[in-house]
Design an enzyme around this catalytic site. Structure first.
Site, PDB file in Angstrom:
ATOM      1  N   ARG A 197       0.820  -1.219   0.000  1.00 17.69           N
ATOM      2  CA  ARG A 197       0.000   0.000   0.000  1.00 17.69           C
ATOM      3  C   ARG A 197       0.848   1.262   0.000  1.00 17.69           C
ATOM      4  O   ARG A 197       0.408   2.310  -0.430  1.00 17.69           O
ATOM      5  CB  ARG A 197      -0.969  -0.021   1.193  1.00 17.69           C
ATOM      6  CG  ARG A 197      -2.145  -0.954   0.932  1.00 17.69           C
ATOM      7  CD  ARG A 197      -3.002  -1.178   2.146  1.00 17.69           C
ATOM      8  NE  ARG A 197      -2.409  -2.155   3.042  1.00 17.69           N
ATOM      9  CZ  ARG A 197      -3.023  -2.662   4.099  1.00 17.69           C
ATOM     10  NH1 ARG A 197      -4.241  -2.270   4.411  1.00 17.69           N
ATOM     11  NH2 ARG A 197      -2.421  -3.559   4.858  1.00 17.69           N
ATOM     12  N   HIS A 218      -1.331  -4.553  -4.124  1.00 21.21           N
ATOM     13  CA  HIS A 218      -2.309  -3.483  -3.949  1.00 21.21           C
ATOM     14  C   HIS A 218      -2.383  -2.530  -5.148  1.00 21.21           C
ATOM     15  O   HIS A 218      -3.453  -2.086  -5.525  1.00 21.21           O
ATOM     16  CB  HIS A 218      -2.032  -2.700  -2.668  1.00 21.21           C
ATOM     17  CG  HIS A 218      -3.139  -1.738  -2.394  1.00 21.21           C
ATOM     18  ND1 HIS A 218      -4.425  -2.155  -2.129  1.00 21.21           N
ATOM     19  CD2 HIS A 218      -3.185  -0.387  -2.393  1.00 21.21           C
ATOM     20  CE1 HIS A 218      -5.199  -1.103  -1.956  1.00 21.21           C
ATOM     21  NE2 HIS A 218      -4.478  -0.023  -2.119  1.00 21.21           N
ATOM     22  N   ASP A 247     -15.123  -0.046  -2.324  1.00 24.73           N
ATOM     23  CA  ASP A 247     -14.548   1.255  -2.685  1.00 24.73           C
ATOM     24  C   ASP A 247     -14.142   1.241  -4.159  1.00 24.73           C
ATOM     25  O   ASP A 247     -14.187   0.193  -4.826  1.00 24.73           O
ATOM     26  CB  ASP A 247     -13.379   1.640  -1.757  1.00 24.73           C
ATOM     27  CG  ASP A 247     -12.237   0.647  -1.788  1.00 24.73           C
ATOM     28  OD1 ASP A 247     -12.038  -0.014  -2.830  1.00 24.73           O
ATOM     29  OD2 ASP A 247     -11.538   0.502  -0.765  1.00 24.73           O
ATOM     30  N   LYS A 289     -15.687   5.252  -0.766  1.00 21.37           N
ATOM     31  CA  LYS A 289     -15.411   5.377   0.672  1.00 21.37           C
ATOM     32  C   LYS A 289     -14.352   6.432   0.907  1.00 21.37           C
ATOM     33  O   LYS A 289     -13.520   6.714   0.028  1.00 21.37           O
ATOM     34  CB  LYS A 289     -14.980   4.025   1.261  1.00 21.37           C
ATOM     35  CG  LYS A 289     -13.496   3.799   1.305  1.00 21.37           C
ATOM     36  CD  LYS A 289     -13.049   2.548   2.008  1.00 21.37           C
ATOM     37  CE  LYS A 289     -11.528   2.435   1.834  1.00 21.37           C
ATOM     38  NZ  LYS A 289     -10.957   1.132   1.971  1.00 21.37           N
ATOM     39  N   SER A 319      -8.306  -5.860   6.432  1.00 23.69           N
ATOM     40  CA  SER A 319      -7.381  -5.650   7.548  1.00 23.69           C
ATOM     41  C   SER A 319      -8.201  -5.559   8.834  1.00 23.69           C
ATOM     42  O   SER A 319      -8.437  -6.550   9.512  1.00 23.69           O
ATOM     43  CB  SER A 319      -6.559  -4.399   7.264  1.00 23.69           C
ATOM     44  OG  SER A 319      -5.654  -4.160   8.293  1.00 23.69           O
ATOM     45  N   THR A 320      -8.697  -4.372   9.175  1.00 21.92           N
ATOM     46  CA  THR A 320      -9.522  -4.239  10.393  1.00 21.92           C
ATOM     47  C   THR A 320     -10.962  -4.693  10.151  1.00 21.92           C
ATOM     48  O   THR A 320     -11.728  -4.861  11.093  1.00 21.92           O
ATOM     49  CB  THR A 320      -9.589  -2.772  10.843  1.00 21.92           C
ATOM     50  OG1 THR A 320     -10.299  -2.012   9.844  1.00 21.92           O
ATOM     51  CG2 THR A 320      -8.211  -2.181  11.035  1.00 21.92           C
ATOM     52  N   THR A 377     -13.791  -1.404   6.361  1.00 23.01           N
ATOM     53  CA  THR A 377     -14.284  -1.136   5.003  1.00 23.01           C
ATOM     54  C   THR A 377     -15.454  -2.057   4.670  1.00 23.01           C
ATOM     55  O   THR A 377     -16.502  -1.629   4.166  1.00 23.01           O
ATOM     56  CB  THR A 377     -13.131  -1.360   3.988  1.00 23.01           C
ATOM     57  OG1 THR A 377     -12.082  -0.443   4.298  1.00 23.01           O
ATOM     58  CG2 THR A 377     -13.588  -1.169   2.563  1.00 23.01           C
TER      59      THR A 377
HETATM   60  C1  R5P Z   1      -7.493  -0.396   0.657  1.00 21.27           C
HETATM   61  O1  R5P Z   1      -7.655   0.333  -0.315  1.00 21.27           O
HETATM   62  C2  R5P Z   1      -7.720  -1.888   0.567  1.00 21.27           C
HETATM   63  O2  R5P Z   1      -8.161  -2.287  -0.689  1.00 21.27           O
HETATM   64  C3  R5P Z   1      -8.726  -2.337   1.611  1.00 21.27           C
HETATM   65  O3  R5P Z   1      -9.982  -1.750   1.319  1.00 21.27           O
HETATM   66  C4  R5P Z   1      -8.287  -1.967   2.989  1.00 21.27           C
HETATM   67  O4  R5P Z   1      -6.963  -2.352   3.209  1.00 21.27           O
HETATM   68  C5  R5P Z   1      -9.187  -2.616   4.007  1.00 21.27           C
HETATM   69  O5  R5P Z   1      -8.796  -2.193   5.265  1.00 21.27           O
HETATM   70  P1  R5P Z   1      -9.759  -2.352   6.504  1.00 21.27           P
HETATM   71  O6  R5P Z   1     -10.218  -3.788   6.546  1.00 21.27           O
HETATM   72  O7  R5P Z   1      -8.899  -1.992   7.675  1.00 21.27           O
HETATM   73  O8  R5P Z   1     -10.896  -1.389   6.331  1.00 21.27           O
END
Ligand code: R5P
Length: 286
Positions: free
Chosen positions: A91, A124, A161, A184, A214-215, A218
């Site tokens: 990223r 990414h 997104d 988003k 990740s968390t 999103t």
């Molecule tokens: C970011 O653009 C990636 O594609 C994911 O949307 C992002 O890493 C998701 O992160 P999280 O689960 O923390 O919202």
């Protein structure tokens, strides 16, 4: 071919070895009392074609990969293809502010030492591949998710997104369903805001797809919009499931969460080994 696996990717490496009918050799990895790593690759790799498989999450797995590459230098295989199922630091693919490290470039430059070719999955941003001077291929794991969604009878695919719109399009095309995307805004590492939008989700089973979870923020933010509009069920699908800090709890909002085996977890229900195998064949004939 010999498949050599680091400690982060044994299930995926095993699947690859099955596809190629190749030997699977799992490297010995142990940590000293101070946390430093010691790695050792099996003997008998001299003159062989080797695929070294190691995902780079979390951080110590990246360091382990560097050490495995070093161990292979003395093992003297004929050719080493490094398979990085999840390319960590993808990223930070450019400098966003003055003074920042371009982490993807730093990782790429180290990974190409002792590698004849490199393959990764859904990095990414494609821009990362330009940092490599060796033959390097970025493949997509979306077909693996699509196979699973077809079995689940998914009727609509949604990207949470704009960056993930191309992934929703790929999956929608493969399983022959409509697809759409949301917009988003990320407020901080833990908080995102998703813009509302009318979607064709009423009475439909919907899959929300992204490259990385990740968390889970999103995904959950997108799921709210889908559920408010009367979907018949919502599934979260990602290629790389990191599931950090409370993500598992957050993702209970979904009927099912599915990830591939680029990062092993309890959600790794589908394998990208067939896609990686095809990619390796392409690289070796290039
Ligand atoms: C970011 O653009 C990636 O594609 C994911 O949307 C992002 O890493 C998701 O992160 P999280 O689960 O923390 O919202």
């Amino acid at each position: 071919m010999k498949i050599v696996s680091g400690s982060a990717s044994v299930p995926l490496a095993k699947e690859l070895a099955r596809i190629f009918a190749a030997d699977l050799l799992v490297a010995e990895v142990r940590a000293f009392a101070d946390g430093e790593l010691h790695v050792r690759v099996p003997e008998g790799l001299g003159g062989e074609e080797v695929a070294l498989v190691q995902t780079t999450y979390p951080n110590d797995k990246l360091l382990e990969l560097f050490l495995l590459q070093d161990a292979l230098v003395d093992a003297a295989p004929a050719r080493v293809s490094v398979v990085v199922p999840y390319f960590g630091y993808g990223r930070q693919d450019k400098g966003f502010q003055p003074g920042e490290a371009i982490s993807s470039r730093a990782v790429a430059k180290r990974l190409e030492i002792g590698a004849d070719a490199l393959l990764t999955v859904d990095v990414h941003n494609d821009r990362v591949m330009d940092y490599f001077e060796i033959p390097a291929l970025n493949i997509t794991g979306m077909p693996a998710l699509a196979r699973h969604f077809k079995e689940l009878g998914i009727e609509m695919v949604l990207a949470p997104d704009e960056n993930a719109a191309r992934h929703a399009e790929t999956v929608g095309r493969l399983i022959k369903t409509p697809w759409d995307y949301l917009k988003k805004e990320r407020l901080d590492s833990w908080t995102v805001e998703t813009e509302g939008k009318a979607l064709r989700v009423q009475d439909r089973r919907v899959a929300i797809v992204d490259d990385v979870v990740s968390t889970g923020g999103t995904m959950v933010s997108a799921a709210r919009i889908v559920q408010e509009q009367g979907s018949r069920g919502v599934v979260a699908g990602c290629v790389h499931g990191l599931f950090v800090g409370g993500a598992k709890e957050r993702l209970k909002a979904f009927d099912e969460v599915v990830a591939t085996d680029t990062v092993s977890s309890e959600y790794s229900a589908v394998s990208v080994a067939p896609e990686i195998a095809r990619g390796l064949q392409k690289l070796s004939s290039a």
